[in-house]
Design a protein around this motif. Structure first.
Motif, PDB file in Angstrom:
ATOM      1  N   ALA A 161      40.398  51.713  42.302  1.00 40.90           N
ATOM      2  CA  ALA A 161      39.391  52.425  41.510  1.00 40.90           C
ATOM      3  C   ALA A 161      39.960  53.724  40.950  1.00 40.90           C
ATOM      4  CB  ALA A 161      38.159  52.710  42.372  1.00 40.90           C
ATOM      5  N   LYS A 172      32.600  41.322  36.058  1.00 44.32           N
ATOM      6  CA  LYS A 172      31.932  42.615  35.914  1.00 44.32           C
ATOM      7  C   LYS A 172      32.923  43.762  35.769  1.00 44.32           C
ATOM      8  CE  LYS A 172      27.489  41.791  36.274  1.00 44.32           C
ATOM      9  NZ  LYS A 172      26.404  42.431  35.519  1.00 44.32           N
ATOM     10  N   ASP A 173      34.201  43.444  35.881  1.00 47.80           N
ATOM     11  CA  ASP A 173      35.232  44.456  35.752  1.00 47.80           C
ATOM     12  C   ASP A 173      35.077  45.573  36.795  1.00 47.80           C
ATOM     13  OD1 ASP A 173      37.555  45.206  34.591  1.00 47.80           O
ATOM     14  OD2 ASP A 173      36.623  46.450  33.040  1.00 47.80           O
ATOM     15  N   VAL A 174      34.722  45.173  37.993  1.00 51.76           N
ATOM     16  CA  VAL A 174      34.603  46.125  39.104  1.00 51.76           C
ATOM     17  C   VAL A 174      35.942  46.144  39.845  1.00 51.76           C
ATOM     18  CG1 VAL A 174      33.465  46.533  41.326  1.00 51.76           C
ATOM     19  CG2 VAL A 174      32.141  45.683  39.382  1.00 51.76           C
ATOM     20  N   PHE A 227      21.845  37.258  41.651  1.00 49.57           N
ATOM     21  CA  PHE A 227      20.900  38.311  41.304  1.00 49.57           C
ATOM     22  C   PHE A 227      21.034  39.499  42.249  1.00 49.57           C
ATOM     23  CE2 PHE A 227      17.277  40.530  40.026  1.00 49.57           C
ATOM     24  CZ  PHE A 227      16.513  40.834  41.134  1.00 49.57           C
ATOM     25  N   MET A 228      21.193  39.158  43.494  1.00 52.99           N
ATOM     26  CA  MET A 228      21.337  40.194  44.503  1.00 52.99           C
ATOM     27  C   MET A 228      22.569  41.031  44.202  1.00 52.99           C
ATOM     28  SD  MET A 228      19.724  41.066  47.175  1.00 52.99           S
ATOM     29  CE  MET A 228      19.881  41.903  48.733  1.00 52.99           C
ATOM     30  N   ASP A 258      23.995  41.693  41.299  1.00 55.27           N
ATOM     31  CA  ASP A 258      23.729  42.614  40.198  1.00 55.27           C
ATOM     32  C   ASP A 258      23.011  43.849  40.704  1.00 55.27           C
ATOM     33  OD1 ASP A 258      24.876  41.272  38.180  1.00 55.27           O
ATOM     34  OD2 ASP A 258      23.024  40.532  37.284  1.00 55.27           O
ATOM     35  N   ASP A 259      22.052  43.579  41.539  1.00 51.23           N
ATOM     36  CA  ASP A 259      21.220  44.641  42.059  1.00 51.23           C
ATOM     37  C   ASP A 259      22.047  45.652  42.848  1.00 51.23           C
ATOM     38  OD1 ASP A 259      18.861  45.892  42.437  1.00 51.23           O
ATOM     39  OD2 ASP A 259      18.210  44.664  44.108  1.00 51.23           O
ATOM     40  N   VAL A 260      23.021  45.155  43.552  1.00 49.81           N
ATOM     41  CA  VAL A 260      23.785  46.020  44.451  1.00 49.81           C
ATOM     42  C   VAL A 260      25.073  46.531  43.813  1.00 49.81           C
ATOM     43  CG1 VAL A 260      24.992  46.099  46.654  1.00 49.81           C
ATOM     44  CG2 VAL A 260      22.842  44.867  46.477  1.00 49.81           C
ATOM     45  N   VAL A 261      25.710  45.698  43.040  1.00 46.88           N
ATOM     46  CA  VAL A 261      27.033  46.043  42.529  1.00 46.88           C
ATOM     47  C   VAL A 261      26.978  47.086  41.413  1.00 46.88           C
ATOM     48  CG1 VAL A 261      29.069  45.130  41.339  1.00 46.88           C
ATOM     49  CG2 VAL A 261      28.044  43.846  43.200  1.00 46.88           C
ATOM     50  N   GLU A 262      25.872  47.114  40.712  1.00 49.23           N
ATOM     51  CA  GLU A 262      25.702  48.095  39.647  1.00 49.23           C
ATOM     52  C   GLU A 262      25.986  49.502  40.180  1.00 49.23           C
ATOM     53  OE1 GLU A 262      24.560  46.404  36.731  1.00 49.23           O
ATOM     54  OE2 GLU A 262      25.708  48.164  36.121  1.00 49.23           O
ATOM     55  N   GLY A 263      26.968  50.157  39.604  1.00 52.36           N
ATOM     56  CA  GLY A 263      27.264  51.521  40.033  1.00 52.36           C
ATOM     57  C   GLY A 263      28.164  51.631  41.246  1.00 52.36           C
ATOM     58  N   ALA A 264      28.682  50.501  41.748  1.00 49.21           N
ATOM     59  CA  ALA A 264      29.568  50.560  42.912  1.00 49.21           C
ATOM     60  C   ALA A 264      30.955  51.064  42.513  1.00 49.21           C
ATOM     61  CB  ALA A 264      29.683  49.188  43.567  1.00 49.21           C
ATOM     62  N   LEU A 265      31.592  51.816  43.409  1.00 47.58           N
ATOM     63  CA  LEU A 265      32.952  52.288  43.141  1.00 47.58           C
ATOM     64  C   LEU A 265      33.924  51.119  43.138  1.00 47.58           C
ATOM     65  CD1 LEU A 265      33.189  55.422  45.498  1.00 47.58           C
ATOM     66  CD2 LEU A 265      32.551  55.361  43.083  1.00 47.58           C
TER      67      LEU A 265
END
Lengths: 181, 203
Positions: free
Chosen positions: B193, B137-139, B103-104, B106-113
């Protein structure tokens, strides 16, 4: 699906989880959770121990969501504010400073210098989610401007290039760290 | 593409101070693997710690058999800052590495480069969750083996095989204590990226 895009399904999941948290919260968590940061194990690495600038602890001494009257998601309908969201005190907020109390006052005072939700939480020793709720309240009252990051940034080539150039310019050694406060 | 953060909330946003555009990278990995050390080595401030309440449920990466009941717990997340220029600020978030902290993430990784997964070759298991998560998440991410005391006990190919990471994912050896070394590892992530962004938006 790319990570930077708005993801309502996640948002929904987080809302739900946040509500669950609130329900589970009533008992202070410090009784079950060590007050040391969970990752303190890292400080025993051979590396020079890196301690957090300020001890964490005050937040867990009280029930965190007492400050928010039990609310966990603010008044907003959207997903929780991203941790890097920048918050700035508005002129209105500045003039209202005297009428504000406790955490609200602290937040408005601290945000005279723009900073992220995460920095604010760390510096004021508040839970991240408490800061989110209070920041949304203060934004609604006109005391704060909340700059939610644009999710398109992740794919923005010019931004990526700036970050790369900026990182390349970081010297080989940082020397002694400046104080964070 | 608009890249300046715009005050999206309310009409009371008039302010003299325009904050920088925030971007972030995530540093993930198991406990004690060197995340905080790495953040501290390159951050211009001492790493800050913030606490967040999380519920121990996590879609996708959690093994629910180990957590039959949900519990709420507090986790600490360390982060640092690099001012790229007056209008651009890079945040580095070290995220708790265990499955149950999904959960943590999701909270942090959202929008990460992008993300850097730090690996201790003595405890490879600890980073599976992070690798899976970024892939899922395809990050854009890279894997960095933290060479404790300059020592890596495994061959890189062995590690790649053991982690089952695809050949597109860069695997580097670094020293989490060295600014230079952390910087270069992060540049590898950003290169992934950038390559991906360029492929998506051919000039």
């Amino acid at each position: 699906m790319v990570a930077g895009e708005p993801v309502p399904h996640n948002a929904a999941a987080r809302e739900r989880t946040a509500e669950d948290s609130a329900r589970d919260v009533p008992e202070p968590t410090e009784s079950e959770v060590p007050t040391e940061p969970v990752e303190s194990a890292e400080s025993v690495e051979p590396a020079e121990p890196v301690e957090p600038a300020e001890p964490v602890g005050r937040a867990s001494a009280i029930r965190p969501f007492l400050l928010t009257a039990g609310r966990v998601a603010g008044s907003g309908t959207g997903p929780p504010l991203p941790v890097e969201t920048q918050i700035v005190t508005t002129p209105d907020g500045l003039s209202a400073l005297r009428s504000l109390t406790f955490e609200r006052r602290d937040i408005v005072a601290a945000c005279r210098r723009p900073q992220s939700v995460a920095e604010l939480a760390a510096r004021l020793h508040l839970h991240l989610n408490v800061v989110r709720v209070l920041a949304e309240d203060l934004r609604a009252a006109g005391h704060l401007a909340v700059h939610v990051p644009n999710t398109g940034t992740v794919h923005d080539i010019s931004v990526l290039r700036r970050v790369i150039d900026g990182l390349r310019a970081v010297p080989d050694s940082r020397g002694s760290l400046r104080d964070s406060s | 593409m608009v890249s300046v953060p715009s005050p999206t909330h309310g009409a009371h946003s008039a302010t003299a101070v325009e904050p920088p555009l925030p971007v972030k990278l995530v540093i993930a990995g198991g406990f004690g693997v060197g995340k905080t050390t790495a953040v501290g080595a390159i951050s211009e401030i001492r790493p800050l710690t913030t606490e967040a309440l999380i519920t121990e449920v996590a879609a996708g990466v959690d093994d629910l058999t180990h957590t039959p009941g949900k519990t709420t717990t507090t986790v600490a997340m360390d982060f640092g800052v690099i001012t790229i220029d007056p209008k651009l600020k890079l945040y580095l978030f070290g995220t708790p590495g265990q499955d149950r902290f999904g959960f943590m993430w999701d909270d942090v990784v959202e929008g990460a480069l992008g993300g850097l997964v730090i690996v201790d070759t003595r405890r490879l298991d600890d980073c599976y969750a992070a690798v899976d998560y970024f892939e899922h998440k395809d990050v854009p991410f890279a894997v960095a083996i933290n060479a404790f005391d300059g020592e890596v006990q495994h061959d890189l190919d062995e590690v790649r095989w053991a982690l089952d990471i695809s050949e597109h994912v860069p695997l580097v050896v670094f020293d989490a204590r060295e600014t230079r070394s952390v910087r270069d590892a992060l540049l590898v992530v950003l290169d992934v990226a950038l390559t991906r962004a360029q492929a998506a938006n051919p000039a």
